[in-house]
Design an enzyme around this catalytic site. Structure first.
Site, PDB file in Angstrom:
ATOM      1  N   TYR A  34       5.448   7.880   0.355  1.00 48.81           N
ATOM      2  CA  TYR A  34       5.707   6.443   0.248  1.00 48.81           C
ATOM      3  C   TYR A  34       5.615   6.230  -1.347  1.00 48.81           C
ATOM      4  O   TYR A  34       5.161   6.913  -2.159  1.00 48.81           O
ATOM      5  CB  TYR A  34       4.406   5.802   0.882  1.00 48.81           C
ATOM      6  CG  TYR A  34       4.485   5.796   2.455  1.00 48.81           C
ATOM      7  CD1 TYR A  34       5.086   4.565   2.872  1.00 48.81           C
ATOM      8  CD2 TYR A  34       4.239   6.934   3.161  1.00 48.81           C
ATOM      9  CE1 TYR A  34       5.287   4.711   4.263  1.00 48.81           C
ATOM     10  CE2 TYR A  34       4.470   6.691   4.540  1.00 48.81           C
ATOM     11  CZ  TYR A  34       5.065   5.567   5.221  1.00 48.81           C
ATOM     12  OH  TYR A  34       5.190   5.642   6.486  1.00 48.81           O
ATOM     13  N   PHE A  35       6.238   5.008  -1.753  1.00 50.24           N
ATOM     14  CA  PHE A  35       6.259   4.410  -3.124  1.00 50.24           C
ATOM     15  C   PHE A  35       5.569   3.036  -3.495  1.00 50.24           C
ATOM     16  O   PHE A  35       5.779   2.239  -2.251  1.00 50.24           O
ATOM     17  CB  PHE A  35       7.499   4.443  -3.537  1.00 50.24           C
ATOM     18  CG  PHE A  35       8.301   5.605  -3.795  1.00 50.24           C
ATOM     19  CD1 PHE A  35       8.413   6.600  -4.953  1.00 50.24           C
ATOM     20  CD2 PHE A  35       9.048   6.232  -2.506  1.00 50.24           C
ATOM     21  CE1 PHE A  35       9.035   7.659  -4.827  1.00 50.24           C
ATOM     22  CE2 PHE A  35       9.520   7.550  -2.610  1.00 50.24           C
ATOM     23  CZ  PHE A  35       9.740   8.407  -3.682  1.00 50.24           C
TER      24      PHE A  35
END
Length: 183
Positions: A34-35
């Site tokens: 995830y970013f």
């Protein structure tokens, strides 16, 4: 597309009920990276951006996925945009170059089952969180959401699921690890 999705806490008894009731499709191993956006905090805007690395039956697949904010109060239904990617390292390098920061990687083992055309149910074992069941249907627009959420919810309840969860696995892990998405 609109992803209509509900999730509930599960145990081995519920896993066995799903296995006995629905048609097995495949077992997958997921690594979801995830970013967070450089200019807005996705934890505050209820959005998500991830690179999913999926392995199944000797195959490898990778996807870049954007998930918009949830659009109803009961489920995890949201707009979803997915793009197949062929070079994970290059896409991650591109995201870093654009200022995106890696937040956390969620690892899971998923068994996928067929309910009917367009509807699947998964048995998820999340590293660090435990067992969950997710039921999902893709819809073309929001008009279908209310009716389908009720129908999918009734399927989960018929399997014995009593406790439901709207938070993502990322949110649950962040809470458990006492982290904030911006960190």
């Amino acid at each position: 597309m609109i992803e209509i999705e509900l999730k509930g806490y599960a145990n081995e008894k519920i896993f066995e009920r799903v296995r006995a009731t629905f048609e097995f499709m495949r077992k997958e191993i997921h690594e979801d990276i995830y970013f967070n956006h450089p200019c807005r905090d996705f934890s505050k805007t209820d959005e998500a951006l991830r690179v999913r690395i999926k392995r199944f039956n000797g195959h490898f697949e990778a996807l870049l996925t954007y998930k918009g904010p949830k659009i109803d109060e009961l489920s995890k239904t949201r707009k979803e945009i997915e793009v197949n990617i062929d070079n994970v390292e290059t896409y991650i390098e591109l995201l870093h170059a654009l200022g995106f920061k890696e937040v956390l990687t969620v690892k899971k083992t998923r068994e996928k089952y067929y309910i009917e055309k367009g509807v699947t149910i998964t048995l998820d074992e999340i590293e660090g969180l435990g067992k969950f069941v997710e039921i999902e249907k893709l819809a073309k627009d929001e008009k279908e959401v209310e009716k389908e959420v009720k129908r999918l919810l009734s399927i989960l309840k018929s399997l014995g699921i009593e406790r439901f969860e709207r938070k993502s696995y990322l949110e649950l892990l962040m809470e458990k690890l006492n982290l904030s998405e911006g960190s």
